[in-house]
Design an enzyme around this catalytic site. Structure first.
Site, PDB file in Angstrom:
ATOM      1  N   LYS A   1       0.824  -1.204   0.000  1.00 22.99           N
ATOM      2  CA  LYS A   1       0.000   0.000   0.000  1.00 22.99           C
ATOM      3  C   LYS A   1       0.861   1.259   0.000  1.00 22.99           C
ATOM      4  O   LYS A   1       0.524   2.249  -0.653  1.00 22.99           O
ATOM      5  CB  LYS A   1      -0.948  -0.030   1.199  1.00 22.99           C
ATOM      6  CG  LYS A   1      -2.082  -1.040   1.019  1.00 22.99           C
ATOM      7  CD  LYS A   1      -2.822  -1.353   2.303  1.00 22.99           C
ATOM      8  CE  LYS A   1      -3.864  -2.442   2.068  1.00 22.99           C
ATOM      9  NZ  LYS A   1      -4.484  -2.953   3.300  1.00 22.99           N
TER      10      LYS A   1
ATOM     11  N   GLN B   1      -5.118  -2.304   9.339  1.00 25.54           N
ATOM     12  CA  GLN B   1      -4.805  -3.573   8.700  1.00 25.54           C
ATOM     13  C   GLN B   1      -5.357  -4.743   9.508  1.00 25.54           C
ATOM     14  O   GLN B   1      -5.078  -4.873  10.708  1.00 25.54           O
ATOM     15  CB  GLN B   1      -3.284  -3.730   8.537  1.00 25.54           C
ATOM     16  CG  GLN B   1      -2.865  -4.964   7.776  1.00 25.54           C
ATOM     17  CD  GLN B   1      -3.390  -4.973   6.358  1.00 25.54           C
ATOM     18  OE1 GLN B   1      -3.239  -4.013   5.613  1.00 25.54           O
ATOM     19  NE2 GLN B   1      -4.023  -6.072   5.974  1.00 25.54           N
TER      20      GLN B   1
ATOM     21  N   ASP C   1     -11.473   2.148   3.662  1.00 26.62           N
ATOM     22  CA  ASP C   1     -11.742   0.718   3.541  1.00 26.62           C
ATOM     23  C   ASP C   1     -13.231   0.441   3.368  1.00 26.62           C
ATOM     24  O   ASP C   1     -13.637  -0.660   2.990  1.00 26.62           O
ATOM     25  CB  ASP C   1     -11.247  -0.039   4.780  1.00 26.62           C
ATOM     26  CG  ASP C   1      -9.880  -0.663   4.572  1.00 26.62           C
ATOM     27  OD1 ASP C   1      -9.486  -0.850   3.409  1.00 26.62           O
ATOM     28  OD2 ASP C   1      -9.207  -0.984   5.569  1.00 26.62           O
TER      29      ASP C   1
END
Length: 286
Positions: free
Chosen positions: A53, A97, A120
């Site tokens: 990322k 994460q 997200d």
């Protein structure tokens, strides 16, 4: 004849190329999109995802930062970090994460991230908006799947779609997004009786259970688009939920693992971060 390979890495590069002009426009307004990733513990796979990322942020020309916390961090400490990032004007997107260590309250953590920075797409506000048909930030893996289908010219409207998996991250939002595109959607899972009787009807088959090789060639409709979201370790290799070698001879389109959905998931995180910054630039009514 082998299926057409849906190359997620190539699709992601197209996304980044398209974002660069938008990032340049924000720079002219003295605003640089920023993504903050929060990593808890030393999970090797999570470290790889975060590294990828960070690289993607560099490719798109946006700022990135990683907040690495010890595996034993308390829920209150993690929530405190997220609260600070919620109020940081240099941060437009926040991702936590997953998976988190078992002792942490994952639901509370997800609800702490500000919806306008939830790139997200996993806060209750964004998931609820998706359910209501007014999506804000959509979960990135299903959004990436839809983008790949569109890029390949694979029709969705009026098609039979089967989603194998019912997670909040992939399966459930994937079903909602396909339904919104006027597909007829069936949701299955690893405990569905006679799973193959459902998957063999699918014009679009999305496998997202985390069970290596669950979908075999005899479970695939000839000519179907097979989207493999699974990431599993088997005999020292990374494999998906689909028996690729077998399904490749039956499907019309297929994603590889790795190199399929994974790169597009990351690309959607970056795209959402740019969107979040554009909303700030446009003002409170954007």
């Amino acid at each position: 004849m082998a299926a057409v390979l849906l190359d997620g890495a190539a699709a992601a590069r197209e996304v980044y190329a398209g974002l660069k002009e938008r990032v340049a426009g924000l720079a002219r307004a003295n605003l640089r999109p920023g993504l903050a990733a929060v990593l808890v513990g030393d999970n090797p796979a999570s470290k790889i995802y975060i590294r990828n990322k960070v690289r993607a942020c560099a490719e798109a020309g946006i700022h990135s930062e990683v907040h690495a916390l010890a595996a034993g961090v308390s829920t209150s400490e993690l929530v405190g970090t997220l609260a600070r990032l919620n109020h940081d004007p240099e941060v437009h997107g926040i991702l936590v994460q997953l998976p988190l260590p078992a002792h942490l309250d994952e639901t509370l953590v997800a609800r702490t991230v500000a919806a306008q920075k939830d790139v997200d797409g996993l806060t209750w506000e964004n998931l609820g908006a998706l359910m209501a048909g007014h999506p804000g930030f959509e979960p990135c893996t299903p959004r990436g799947v839809i983008t790949m289908l569109d890029r390949a010219g694979i029709p969705v409207e009026g098609q039979q779609a089967v989603v194998v998996g019912r997670s909040t991250i992939v399966g459930k939002p994937m079903a909602l997004m396909l339904t919104a595109r006027s597909a007829t959607v069936t949701v299955c899972h690893s405990r569905t009786a006679d799973l193959g009787s459902h998957t063999r009807r699918a014009d679009i088959l999305v496998a997202a259970t985390g069970h290596a090789g669950l979908i075999t060639a005899d479970m695939v409709k000839p000519g179907a688009a097979v989207i493999d979201v699974g990431i599993n370790r088997s005999a020292g290799r990374i494999v998906g939920d689909v028996d690729f070698a077998g399904a490749n001879d039956v499907a019309g389109w297929i994603t590889p693992v790795p190199g399929g959905v994974g790169p597009m998931t990351i690309a959607m995180v970056i795209s959402n971060t740019v969107r979040a910054a554009e909303r700030i630039a446009a003002g409170p009514k954007a």
